[in-house]
Design a protein around this motif. Structure first.
Motif, PDB file in Angstrom:
ATOM      1  N   LEU A  66       0.822  -1.200   0.000  1.00 53.18           N
ATOM      2  CA  LEU A  66       0.000   0.000   0.000  1.00 53.18           C
ATOM      3  C   LEU A  66       0.861   1.257   0.000  1.00 53.18           C
ATOM      4  O   LEU A  66       1.810   1.371   0.780  1.00 53.18           O
ATOM      5  CB  LEU A  66      -0.911   0.007   1.231  1.00 53.18           C
ATOM      6  CG  LEU A  66      -1.825   1.234   1.390  1.00 53.18           C
ATOM      7  CD1 LEU A  66      -2.895   1.263   0.307  1.00 53.18           C
ATOM      8  CD2 LEU A  66      -2.475   1.247   2.775  1.00 53.18           C
ATOM      9  N   GLU A  67       0.521   2.194  -0.873  1.00 51.19           N
ATOM     10  CA  GLU A  67       1.142   3.525  -0.871  1.00 51.19           C
ATOM     11  C   GLU A  67       0.036   4.569  -0.988  1.00 51.19           C
ATOM     12  O   GLU A  67      -0.956   4.356  -1.682  1.00 51.19           O
ATOM     13  CB  GLU A  67       2.110   3.701  -2.051  1.00 51.19           C
ATOM     14  CG  GLU A  67       3.364   2.854  -1.969  1.00 51.19           C
ATOM     15  CD  GLU A  67       4.325   3.142  -3.109  1.00 51.19           C
ATOM     16  OE1 GLU A  67       4.270   4.261  -3.669  1.00 51.19           O
ATOM     17  OE2 GLU A  67       5.119   2.244  -3.450  1.00 51.19           O
ATOM     18  N   VAL A  68       0.231   5.692  -0.304  1.00 48.97           N
ATOM     19  CA  VAL A  68      -0.712   6.806  -0.359  1.00 48.97           C
ATOM     20  C   VAL A  68       0.057   8.064  -0.726  1.00 48.97           C
ATOM     21  O   VAL A  68       1.102   8.347  -0.129  1.00 48.97           O
ATOM     22  CB  VAL A  68      -1.430   7.017   0.990  1.00 48.97           C
ATOM     23  CG1 VAL A  68      -2.404   8.189   0.909  1.00 48.97           C
ATOM     24  CG2 VAL A  68      -2.159   5.746   1.425  1.00 48.97           C
ATOM     25  N   VAL A  69      -0.446   8.806  -1.715  1.00 51.00           N
ATOM     26  CA  VAL A  69       0.137  10.104  -2.049  1.00 51.00           C
ATOM     27  C   VAL A  69      -0.960  11.159  -1.938  1.00 51.00           C
ATOM     28  O   VAL A  69      -2.083  10.949  -2.390  1.00 51.00           O
ATOM     29  CB  VAL A  69       0.787  10.125  -3.448  1.00 51.00           C
ATOM     30  CG1 VAL A  69       2.013   9.239  -3.482  1.00 51.00           C
ATOM     31  CG2 VAL A  69      -0.194   9.730  -4.538  1.00 51.00           C
ATOM     32  N   ILE A  70      -0.607  12.269  -1.314  1.00 49.66           N
ATOM     33  CA  ILE A  70      -1.559  13.356  -1.083  1.00 49.66           C
ATOM     34  C   ILE A  70      -1.012  14.614  -1.745  1.00 49.66           C
ATOM     35  O   ILE A  70       0.074  15.080  -1.407  1.00 49.66           O
ATOM     36  CB  ILE A  70      -1.775  13.603   0.417  1.00 49.66           C
ATOM     37  CG1 ILE A  70      -2.326  12.341   1.097  1.00 49.66           C
ATOM     38  CG2 ILE A  70      -2.714  14.785   0.639  1.00 49.66           C
ATOM     39  CD1 ILE A  70      -2.417  12.451   2.610  1.00 49.66           C
ATOM     40  N   ALA A  71      -1.768  15.154  -2.685  1.00 54.46           N
ATOM     41  CA  ALA A  71      -1.381  16.383  -3.369  1.00 54.46           C
ATOM     42  C   ALA A  71      -2.152  17.557  -2.791  1.00 54.46           C
ATOM     43  O   ALA A  71      -3.347  17.448  -2.520  1.00 54.46           O
ATOM     44  CB  ALA A  71      -1.663  16.267  -4.858  1.00 54.46           C
ATOM     45  N   GLY A  72      -1.452  18.669  -2.627  1.00 52.64           N
ATOM     46  CA  GLY A  72      -2.102  19.872  -2.135  1.00 52.64           C
ATOM     47  C   GLY A  72      -1.288  20.533  -1.043  1.00 52.64           C
ATOM     48  O   GLY A  72      -0.370  19.936  -0.469  1.00 52.64           O
ATOM     49  N   GLY A  73      -1.633  21.779  -0.753  1.00 51.39           N
ATOM     50  CA  GLY A  73      -0.968  22.508   0.314  1.00 51.39           C
ATOM     51  C   GLY A  73      -2.000  23.159   1.210  1.00 51.39           C
ATOM     52  O   GLY A  73      -3.180  23.227   0.876  1.00 51.39           O
ATOM     53  N   GLY A  74      -1.537  23.629   2.357  1.00 49.00           N
ATOM     54  CA  GLY A  74      -2.452  24.286   3.277  1.00 49.00           C
ATOM     55  C   GLY A  74      -1.912  24.284   4.694  1.00 49.00           C
ATOM     56  O   GLY A  74      -0.835  23.736   4.970  1.00 49.00           O
ATOM     57  N   ARG A  75      -2.679  24.863   5.574  1.00 47.30           N
ATOM     58  CA  ARG A  75      -2.219  25.087   6.947  1.00 47.30           C
ATOM     59  C   ARG A  75      -2.028  23.801   7.746  1.00 47.30           C
ATOM     60  O   ARG A  75      -1.369  23.801   8.790  1.00 47.30           O
ATOM     61  CB  ARG A  75      -3.178  26.006   7.689  1.00 47.30           C
ATOM     62  CG  ARG A  75      -4.608  25.494   7.821  1.00 47.30           C
ATOM     63  CD  ARG A  75      -5.506  26.577   8.410  1.00 47.30           C
ATOM     64  NE  ARG A  75      -6.910  26.245   8.416  1.00 47.30           N
ATOM     65  CZ  ARG A  75      -7.528  25.600   9.406  1.00 47.30           C
ATOM     66  NH1 ARG A  75      -6.831  25.230  10.472  1.00 47.30           N
ATOM     67  NH2 ARG A  75      -8.823  25.350   9.338  1.00 47.30           N
ATOM     68  N   LEU A  94       2.851  15.340  -1.527  1.00 45.17           N
ATOM     69  CA  LEU A  94       3.458  15.805  -2.776  1.00 45.17           C
ATOM     70  C   LEU A  94       3.549  17.328  -2.850  1.00 45.17           C
ATOM     71  O   LEU A  94       4.220  17.854  -3.740  1.00 45.17           O
ATOM     72  CB  LEU A  94       2.643  15.301  -3.967  1.00 45.17           C
ATOM     73  CG  LEU A  94       2.534  13.788  -4.148  1.00 45.17           C
ATOM     74  CD1 LEU A  94       1.678  13.469  -5.379  1.00 45.17           C
ATOM     75  CD2 LEU A  94       3.908  13.147  -4.266  1.00 45.17           C
ATOM     76  N   GLY A  95       2.853  18.021  -1.937  1.00 43.17           N
ATOM     77  CA  GLY A  95       2.763  19.472  -2.076  1.00 43.17           C
ATOM     78  C   GLY A  95       1.814  19.826  -3.206  1.00 43.17           C
ATOM     79  O   GLY A  95       1.042  18.992  -3.687  1.00 43.17           O
ATOM     80  N   ARG A  96       1.887  21.058  -3.646  1.00 43.14           N
ATOM     81  CA  ARG A  96       0.997  21.504  -4.716  1.00 43.14           C
ATOM     82  C   ARG A  96       1.422  20.880  -6.046  1.00 43.14           C
ATOM     83  O   ARG A  96       2.589  20.929  -6.417  1.00 43.14           O
ATOM     84  CB  ARG A  96       1.012  23.028  -4.818  1.00 43.14           C
ATOM     85  CG  ARG A  96       0.470  23.716  -3.562  1.00 43.14           C
ATOM     86  CD  ARG A  96       0.409  25.222  -3.731  1.00 43.14           C
ATOM     87  NE  ARG A  96       0.025  25.877  -2.493  1.00 43.14           N
ATOM     88  CZ  ARG A  96      -1.236  26.028  -2.087  1.00 43.14           C
ATOM     89  NH1 ARG A  96      -2.222  25.574  -2.854  1.00 43.14           N
ATOM     90  NH2 ARG A  96      -1.521  26.625  -0.951  1.00 43.14           N
ATOM     91  N   VAL A  97       0.476  20.316  -6.735  1.00 39.83           N
ATOM     92  CA  VAL A  97       0.704  19.703  -8.046  1.00 39.83           C
ATOM     93  C   VAL A  97       0.098  20.614  -9.100  1.00 39.83           C
ATOM     94  O   VAL A  97      -1.037  21.084  -8.956  1.00 39.83           O
ATOM     95  CB  VAL A  97       0.084  18.292  -8.108  1.00 39.83           C
ATOM     96  CG1 VAL A  97       0.134  17.739  -9.525  1.00 39.83           C
ATOM     97  CG2 VAL A  97       0.814  17.359  -7.145  1.00 39.83           C
ATOM     98  N   ASP A  98       0.850  20.870 -10.150  1.00 41.48           N
ATOM     99  CA  ASP A  98       0.370  21.739 -11.222  1.00 41.48           C
ATOM    100  C   ASP A  98      -0.941  21.201 -11.790  1.00 41.48           C
ATOM    101  O   ASP A  98      -1.104  19.994 -11.970  1.00 41.48           O
ATOM    102  CB  ASP A  98       1.418  21.824 -12.328  1.00 41.48           C
ATOM    103  CG  ASP A  98       1.135  22.949 -13.314  1.00 41.48           C
ATOM    104  OD1 ASP A  98       0.224  22.778 -14.155  1.00 41.48           O
ATOM    105  OD2 ASP A  98       1.806  23.993 -13.232  1.00 41.48           O
ATOM    106  N   ASP A  99      -1.840  22.104 -12.093  1.00 36.15           N
ATOM    107  CA  ASP A  99      -3.157  21.720 -12.588  1.00 36.15           C
ATOM    108  C   ASP A  99      -3.068  20.828 -13.829  1.00 36.15           C
ATOM    109  O   ASP A  99      -3.862  19.901 -13.988  1.00 36.15           O
ATOM    110  CB  ASP A  99      -3.974  22.982 -12.898  1.00 36.15           C
ATOM    111  CG  ASP A  99      -5.406  22.665 -13.284  1.00 36.15           C
ATOM    112  OD1 ASP A  99      -6.154  22.163 -12.427  1.00 36.15           O
ATOM    113  OD2 ASP A  99      -5.784  22.918 -14.443  1.00 36.15           O
ATOM    114  N   ARG A 100      -2.097  21.080 -14.676  1.00 31.15           N
ATOM    115  CA  ARG A 100      -1.989  20.288 -15.909  1.00 31.15           C
ATOM    116  C   ARG A 100      -1.557  18.848 -15.629  1.00 31.15           C
ATOM    117  O   ARG A 100      -1.705  17.975 -16.491  1.00 31.15           O
ATOM    118  CB  ARG A 100      -0.999  20.950 -16.867  1.00 31.15           C
ATOM    119  CG  ARG A 100       0.421  21.019 -16.348  1.00 31.15           C
ATOM    120  CD  ARG A 100       1.308  21.826 -17.264  1.00 31.15           C
ATOM    121  NE  ARG A 100       2.634  22.027 -16.683  1.00 31.15           N
ATOM    122  CZ  ARG A 100       3.580  22.771 -17.241  1.00 31.15           C
ATOM    123  NH1 ARG A 100       3.327  23.383 -18.388  1.00 31.15           N
ATOM    124  NH2 ARG A 100       4.751  22.895 -16.656  1.00 31.15           N
TER     125      ARG A 100
END
Length: 219
Positions: A66-75, A94-100
């Motif tokens: 099992l692996e989990v990746v979370i894209a996005g940023g915030g507080r 992953l931090g912020r991922v480019d929309d494309r």
């Protein structure tokens, strides 16, 4: 009254071929053979990423692939990073991922999860959850927390699963595990999710619905 829900670009968000999926996993640093859970969200408490981390930590000993990746940023990013370290969960931020790059990220996953929950006695809840539609259009089954419109975006038992107590680590872990252990169920749900996105949430379908509603008013 004619309800026109949020929609999704089914030409942009599409299922990946095996070759495209492998390349996407390589791009995001995921194992080609992992059972990969993807999440895309602002990192705020309401999105339930803390419960996802704890659920992944619970499942890791019995599902080492099992692996989990979370894209996005915030507080909430710092708190989640500490929680991942403390629990040893197989989760990467992953931090912020480019929309494309979002279609490739969704398509790389076996499961999409966002365990959204209500806060402040329901004053803060999920509006709808377009991320669920984007994952659906990519042919990926979704696991959602029961909050606001998320239960409308995900057809429970058909295109994914809705966790009725999103604060429960056990309930989320059980929902994820039921899909982790059953690739055939994942495939069927993913196919149903893509078909539902095309039939009910594509921009062309929604534009026609809105046009018909206007025509009815003019008549």
């Amino acid at each position: 009254v004619v309800v026109v829900p949020p929609g999704v670009d089914v030409e942009r968000f599409t299922p990946l071929t095996d070759v495209e999926r492998r390349a996407a996993r390589q791009r995001f640093g995921a194992s080609p053979d992992a059972t990969l859970v993807v999440s895309v969200s602002r990192l705020v408490p309401r999105k339930g990423m803390d419960v996802l981390v704890r659920a992944a930590a619970r499942l890791a000993p019995i599902h080492p692939d099992l692996e989990v990746v979370i894209a996005g940023g915030g507080r909430d990013q710092g708190r989640l990073a500490r929680l991942i370290q403390d629990t040893g969960a197989p989760v990467r931020l992953l931090g912020r991922v480019d929309d494309r790059d979002l279609p490739a990220l969704y398509g790389a996953g076996d499961i999409f999860a966002m365990d959204c929950r209500n806060r402040w006695l329901g004053l803060e809840q999920e509006g709808f959850g377009i991320v669920f539609l984007e994952a659906a259009a990519c042919g990926v089954p979704q696991v959602a927390g029961h909050s606001g419109g998320a239960a409308e975006a995900v057809a429970d038992g058909e295109t994914g699963l809705v966790v009725h107590d999103p604060r429960s680590v056990a309930q989320l872990a059980d929902a994820l595990r039921s899909l982790v252990v059953d690739p055939d169920r994942r495939r069927k749900m993913g196919d149903a999710a893509r078909a539902r996105a095309e039939a009910h949430f594509s921009y062309d379908v929604l534009a026609d619905t809105l046009a018909d509603a206007h025509a009815g008013v003019d008549a």
